[in-house]
Write a protein that holds these residues in place. Structure first.
Motif, PDB file in Angstrom:
ATOM      1  N   PHE A  79       0.545  -1.229  -0.098  1.00  0.00           N
ATOM      2  CA  PHE A  79      -0.646   0.171  -0.057  1.00  0.00           C
ATOM      3  C   PHE A  79       0.809   1.027   0.012  1.00  0.00           C
ATOM      4  O   PHE A  79       1.970   1.117   0.370  1.00  0.00           O
ATOM      5  CB  PHE A  79      -0.769   0.188   1.634  1.00  0.00           C
ATOM      6  CG  PHE A  79      -1.993  -0.873   1.298  1.00  0.00           C
ATOM      7  CD1 PHE A  79      -2.541  -1.515  -0.089  1.00  0.00           C
ATOM      8  CD2 PHE A  79      -2.072  -1.873   2.352  1.00  0.00           C
ATOM      9  CE1 PHE A  79      -3.156  -2.886   0.058  1.00  0.00           C
ATOM     10  CE2 PHE A  79      -3.303  -2.976   2.621  1.00  0.00           C
ATOM     11  CZ  PHE A  79      -3.752  -3.107   1.528  1.00  0.00           C
ATOM     12  N   THR A  80      -0.300   2.209  -0.427  1.00  0.00           N
ATOM     13  CA  THR A  80       0.936   3.671  -0.059  1.00  0.00           C
ATOM     14  C   THR A  80       1.095   3.925   1.628  1.00  0.00           C
ATOM     15  O   THR A  80       1.060   3.332   2.223  1.00  0.00           O
ATOM     16  CB  THR A  80      -0.244   4.446  -0.794  1.00  0.00           C
ATOM     17  OG1 THR A  80       0.811   5.827  -0.464  1.00  0.00           O
ATOM     18  CG2 THR A  80      -0.843   4.429   0.324  1.00  0.00           C
ATOM     19  N   ARG A  81       2.883   5.158   1.273  1.00  0.00           N
ATOM     20  CA  ARG A  81       2.554   5.502   2.940  1.00  0.00           C
ATOM     21  C   ARG A  81       1.796   6.008   3.451  1.00  0.00           C
ATOM     22  O   ARG A  81       0.997   6.767   2.699  1.00  0.00           O
ATOM     23  CB  ARG A  81       4.366   5.970   2.507  1.00  0.00           C
ATOM     24  CG  ARG A  81       5.304   5.740   1.653  1.00  0.00           C
ATOM     25  CD  ARG A  81       6.058   6.608   1.016  1.00  0.00           C
ATOM     26  NE  ARG A  81       5.592   7.899   0.790  1.00  0.00           N
ATOM     27  CZ  ARG A  81       5.996   9.422   0.866  1.00  0.00           C
ATOM     28  NH1 ARG A  81       7.701   8.834   1.130  1.00  0.00           N
ATOM     29  NH2 ARG A  81       6.085  10.241   0.030  1.00  0.00           N
ATOM     30  N   GLY A  82       1.587   6.192   4.722  1.00  0.00           N
ATOM     31  CA  GLY A  82       0.741   6.567   5.525  1.00  0.00           C
ATOM     32  C   GLY A  82       0.753   5.852   6.466  1.00  0.00           C
ATOM     33  O   GLY A  82       1.024   5.810   7.570  1.00  0.00           O
ATOM     34  N   ILE A  83      -0.702   6.725   7.283  1.00  0.00           N
ATOM     35  CA  ILE A  83      -0.986   6.058   8.820  1.00  0.00           C
ATOM     36  C   ILE A  83      -1.646   4.974   8.691  1.00  0.00           C
ATOM     37  O   ILE A  83      -3.006   5.350   8.093  1.00  0.00           O
ATOM     38  CB  ILE A  83      -1.538   7.541   9.726  1.00  0.00           C
ATOM     39  CG1 ILE A  83      -0.242   9.102   9.435  1.00  0.00           C
ATOM     40  CG2 ILE A  83      -1.860   6.911  11.131  1.00  0.00           C
ATOM     41  CD1 ILE A  83       0.851   7.915   9.932  1.00  0.00           C
ATOM     42  N   TYR A  84      -1.715   4.270   9.474  1.00  0.00           N
ATOM     43  CA  TYR A  84      -2.546   2.451   9.881  1.00  0.00           C
ATOM     44  C   TYR A  84      -2.712   1.974  10.840  1.00  0.00           C
ATOM     45  O   TYR A  84      -2.155   2.536  11.873  1.00  0.00           O
ATOM     46  CB  TYR A  84      -1.955   1.731   8.809  1.00  0.00           C
ATOM     47  CG  TYR A  84      -1.753   2.443   6.935  1.00  0.00           C
ATOM     48  CD1 TYR A  84      -2.598   1.582   5.979  1.00  0.00           C
ATOM     49  CD2 TYR A  84      -0.573   2.726   5.967  1.00  0.00           C
ATOM     50  CE1 TYR A  84      -2.434   1.131   4.561  1.00  0.00           C
ATOM     51  CE2 TYR A  84      -0.254   3.336   5.305  1.00  0.00           C
ATOM     52  CZ  TYR A  84      -1.394   2.224   4.329  1.00  0.00           C
ATOM     53  OH  TYR A  84      -1.195   2.106   2.796  1.00  0.00           O
ATOM     54  N   ALA A  85      -4.282   2.004  10.704  1.00  0.00           N
ATOM     55  CA  ALA A  85      -4.288   1.666  12.073  1.00  0.00           C
ATOM     56  C   ALA A  85      -4.572   0.515  12.323  1.00  0.00           C
ATOM     57  O   ALA A  85      -3.966  -0.626  11.039  1.00  0.00           O
ATOM     58  CB  ALA A  85      -6.402   0.814  11.903  1.00  0.00           C
TER      59      ALA A  85
END
Length: 116
Positions: A79-85
């Motif tokens: 997946f793309t870079r970012g914030i994940y739960a």
């Protein structure tokens, strides 16, 4: 990447399919960068409400998902870079689950209930 990071801590929601965390308004404006072709949230308040959850535990900041063992463990390494739960409560809508079936993709809930 700036559009993937939450603008602030208000109205944070996590995608029920990939667990990306953004503000509700960001999901409405740009959908989900990982699964918009299936979830179709862009421009729809109702779709954002049914395809995301405000009930999630923990967050992971992913800068290089493809190089991270945590990314692989959480199944977010593609997946793309970012914030994940870490965990997201709720299930995807039936029409999304049907679409995943048609595409031959196995749905694994993000609440930790799926076992391999």
């Amino acid at each position: 990447m700036a559009n993937v990071l939450p603008h602030d801590k208000k109205q944070l929601r996590a995608c029920l399919l990939c667990s990306l965390v953004k503000n509700a308004s960001q999901f409405r404006e740009s959908g989900c960068e990982n699964c918009e072709d299936i979830m179709r949230m862009q421009g729809s308040v109702e779709r954002v409400a049914e395809c995301t959850s405000a009930n999630f535990d923990g967050v992971i900041a992913m800068m290089r998902p493809d190089e991270s063992w945590v990314g692989k463990w959480q199944r977010i390494d593609k997946f793309t870079r970012g914030i994940y739960a870490v965990r997201v409560s709720g299930r995807i809508p039936d029409d999304v689950e049907d679409e995943l079936d048609r595409r031959g993709i196995t749905y694994r809930p993000r609440d930790g209930s799926a076992r391999d």
